[in-house]
Scaffold this motif. Structure first.
Motif, PDB file in Angstrom:
ATOM      1  N   ILE A   1       0.843  -1.204   0.000  1.00  0.00           N
ATOM      2  CA  ILE A   1       0.000   0.000   0.000  1.00  0.00           C
ATOM      3  C   ILE A   1       0.875   1.249   0.000  1.00  0.00           C
ATOM      4  N   HIS A   2       1.917   1.246   0.831  1.00  0.00           N
ATOM      5  CA  HIS A   2       2.825   2.403   0.881  1.00  0.00           C
ATOM      6  C   HIS A   2       3.553   2.573  -0.461  1.00  0.00           C
ATOM      7  N   LEU A   3       3.975   1.468  -1.059  1.00  0.00           N
ATOM      8  CA  LEU A   3       4.628   1.542  -2.367  1.00  0.00           C
ATOM      9  C   LEU A   3       3.682   2.152  -3.397  1.00  0.00           C
ATOM     10  N   ASP A   4       2.433   1.724  -3.426  1.00  0.00           N
ATOM     11  CA  ASP A   4       1.457   2.299  -4.361  1.00  0.00           C
ATOM     12  C   ASP A   4       1.303   3.797  -4.157  1.00  0.00           C
ATOM     13  N   GLU A   5       1.261   4.221  -2.887  1.00  0.00           N
ATOM     14  CA  GLU A   5       1.152   5.655  -2.583  1.00  0.00           C
ATOM     15  C   GLU A   5       2.378   6.410  -3.088  1.00  0.00           C
ATOM     16  N   MET A   6       3.547   5.832  -2.894  1.00  0.00           N
ATOM     17  CA  MET A   6       4.786   6.484  -3.331  1.00  0.00           C
ATOM     18  C   MET A   6       4.860   6.556  -4.860  1.00  0.00           C
ATOM     19  N   ILE A   7       4.411   5.518  -5.529  1.00  0.00           N
ATOM     20  CA  ILE A   7       4.396   5.536  -6.995  1.00  0.00           C
ATOM     21  C   ILE A   7       3.552   6.707  -7.486  1.00  0.00           C
ATOM     22  N   GLU A   8       2.387   6.900  -6.882  1.00  0.00           N
ATOM     23  CA  GLU A   8       1.515   8.007  -7.283  1.00  0.00           C
ATOM     24  C   GLU A   8       2.171   9.360  -7.009  1.00  0.00           C
ATOM     25  N   LYS A   9       2.850   9.496  -5.880  1.00  0.00           N
ATOM     26  CA  LYS A   9       3.530  10.756  -5.560  1.00  0.00           C
ATOM     27  C   LYS A   9       4.660  11.041  -6.556  1.00  0.00           C
ATOM     28  N   VAL A  10       5.431  10.007  -6.909  1.00  0.00           N
ATOM     29  CA  VAL A  10       6.528  10.183  -7.863  1.00  0.00           C
ATOM     30  C   VAL A  10       5.965  10.548  -9.238  1.00  0.00           C
ATOM     31  N   LYS A  11       4.911   9.863  -9.664  1.00  0.00           N
ATOM     32  CA  LYS A  11       4.291  10.174 -10.960  1.00  0.00           C
ATOM     33  C   LYS A  11       3.774  11.609 -10.984  1.00  0.00           C
ATOM     34  N   SER A  12       3.162  12.021  -9.890  1.00  0.00           N
ATOM     35  CA  SER A  12       2.642  13.386  -9.798  1.00  0.00           C
ATOM     36  C   SER A  12       3.773  14.408  -9.896  1.00  0.00           C
ATOM     37  N   CYS A  13       4.872  14.138  -9.212  1.00  0.00           N
ATOM     38  CA  CYS A  13       6.025  15.031  -9.262  1.00  0.00           C
ATOM     39  C   CYS A  13       6.586  15.107 -10.676  1.00  0.00           C
ATOM     40  N   GLN A  14       6.716  13.960 -11.313  1.00  0.00           N
ATOM     41  CA  GLN A  14       7.226  13.932 -12.686  1.00  0.00           C
ATOM     42  C   GLN A  14       6.328  14.741 -13.617  1.00  0.00           C
ATOM     43  N   GLU A  15       5.017  14.555 -13.491  1.00  0.00           N
ATOM     44  CA  GLU A  15       4.075  15.291 -14.339  1.00  0.00           C
ATOM     45  C   GLU A  15       4.156  16.793 -14.088  1.00  0.00           C
ATOM     46  N   SER A  16       4.246  17.171 -12.815  1.00  0.00           N
ATOM     47  CA  SER A  16       4.284  18.604 -12.496  1.00  0.00           C
ATOM     48  C   SER A  16       5.575  19.264 -12.985  1.00  0.00           C
ATOM     49  N   ASN A  17       6.610  18.461 -13.197  1.00  0.00           N
ATOM     50  CA  ASN A  17       7.880  18.981 -13.705  1.00  0.00           C
ATOM     51  C   ASN A  17       8.114  18.630 -15.177  1.00  0.00           C
ATOM     52  N   SER A  18       7.069  18.154 -15.835  1.00  0.00           N
ATOM     53  CA  SER A  18       7.112  17.782 -17.259  1.00  0.00           C
ATOM     54  C   SER A  18       8.247  16.798 -17.554  1.00  0.00           C
ATOM     55  N   LEU A  19       8.356  15.769 -16.699  1.00  0.00           N
ATOM     56  CA  LEU A  19       9.384  14.750 -16.870  1.00  0.00           C
ATOM     57  C   LEU A  19       8.735  13.384 -17.055  1.00  0.00           C
ATOM     58  N   LYS A  20       9.412  12.509 -17.773  1.00  0.00           N
ATOM     59  CA  LYS A  20       8.946  11.134 -17.927  1.00  0.00           C
ATOM     60  C   LYS A  20       9.722  10.192 -17.021  1.00  0.00           C
ATOM     61  N   SER A  21      10.805  10.681 -16.425  1.00  0.00           N
ATOM     62  CA  SER A  21      11.658   9.865 -15.577  1.00  0.00           C
ATOM     63  C   SER A  21      12.350  10.755 -14.550  1.00  0.00           C
ATOM     64  N   CYS A  22      12.587  10.199 -13.381  1.00  0.00           N
ATOM     65  CA  CYS A  22      13.330  10.933 -12.354  1.00  0.00           C
ATOM     66  C   CYS A  22      14.765  11.182 -12.784  1.00  0.00           C
ATOM     67  N   SER A  23      15.307  10.312 -13.606  1.00  0.00           N
ATOM     68  CA  SER A  23      16.710  10.448 -13.998  1.00  0.00           C
ATOM     69  C   SER A  23      16.974  11.721 -14.806  1.00  0.00           C
ATOM     70  N   ASN A  24      15.931  12.338 -15.327  1.00  0.00           N
ATOM     71  CA  ASN A  24      16.086  13.583 -16.082  1.00  0.00           C
ATOM     72  C   ASN A  24      15.975  14.827 -15.190  1.00  0.00           C
TER      73      ASN A  24
END
Length: 62
Positions: free
Chosen positions: A8-31
């Motif tokens: 459950i925590h992993l699912d929550e973190m995935i959503e937070k990371v995806k949201s951050c990527q979208e808000s920064n116009s990124l497809k990956s954290c590595s960018n």
């Protein structure tokens, strides 16, 4: 199949990371400029490890 607290925590973190990527116009954290010092990414990596190990210390069995 029911999810445990680690999944459950992993699912929550995935959503937070995806949201951050979208808000920064990124497809990956590595960018991202903050890739190596990102607390959100660090927490995501820890949650992925915890999900696989179910909170136990030590290595994994593959």
């Amino acid at each position: 199949m029911s999810k445990d607290k680690f999944d459950i925590h992993l699912d929550e973190m995935i959503e937070k990371v995806k949201s951050c990527q979208e808000s920064n116009s990124l497809k990956s954290c590595s960018n991202c400029d903050k890739f190596l010092e990102c607390d959100l990414r660090d927490e995501y990596v820890k949650s992925a490890y915890d999900s696989m190990s179910k909170g136990q210390d030590g290595g994994f069995e593959f």
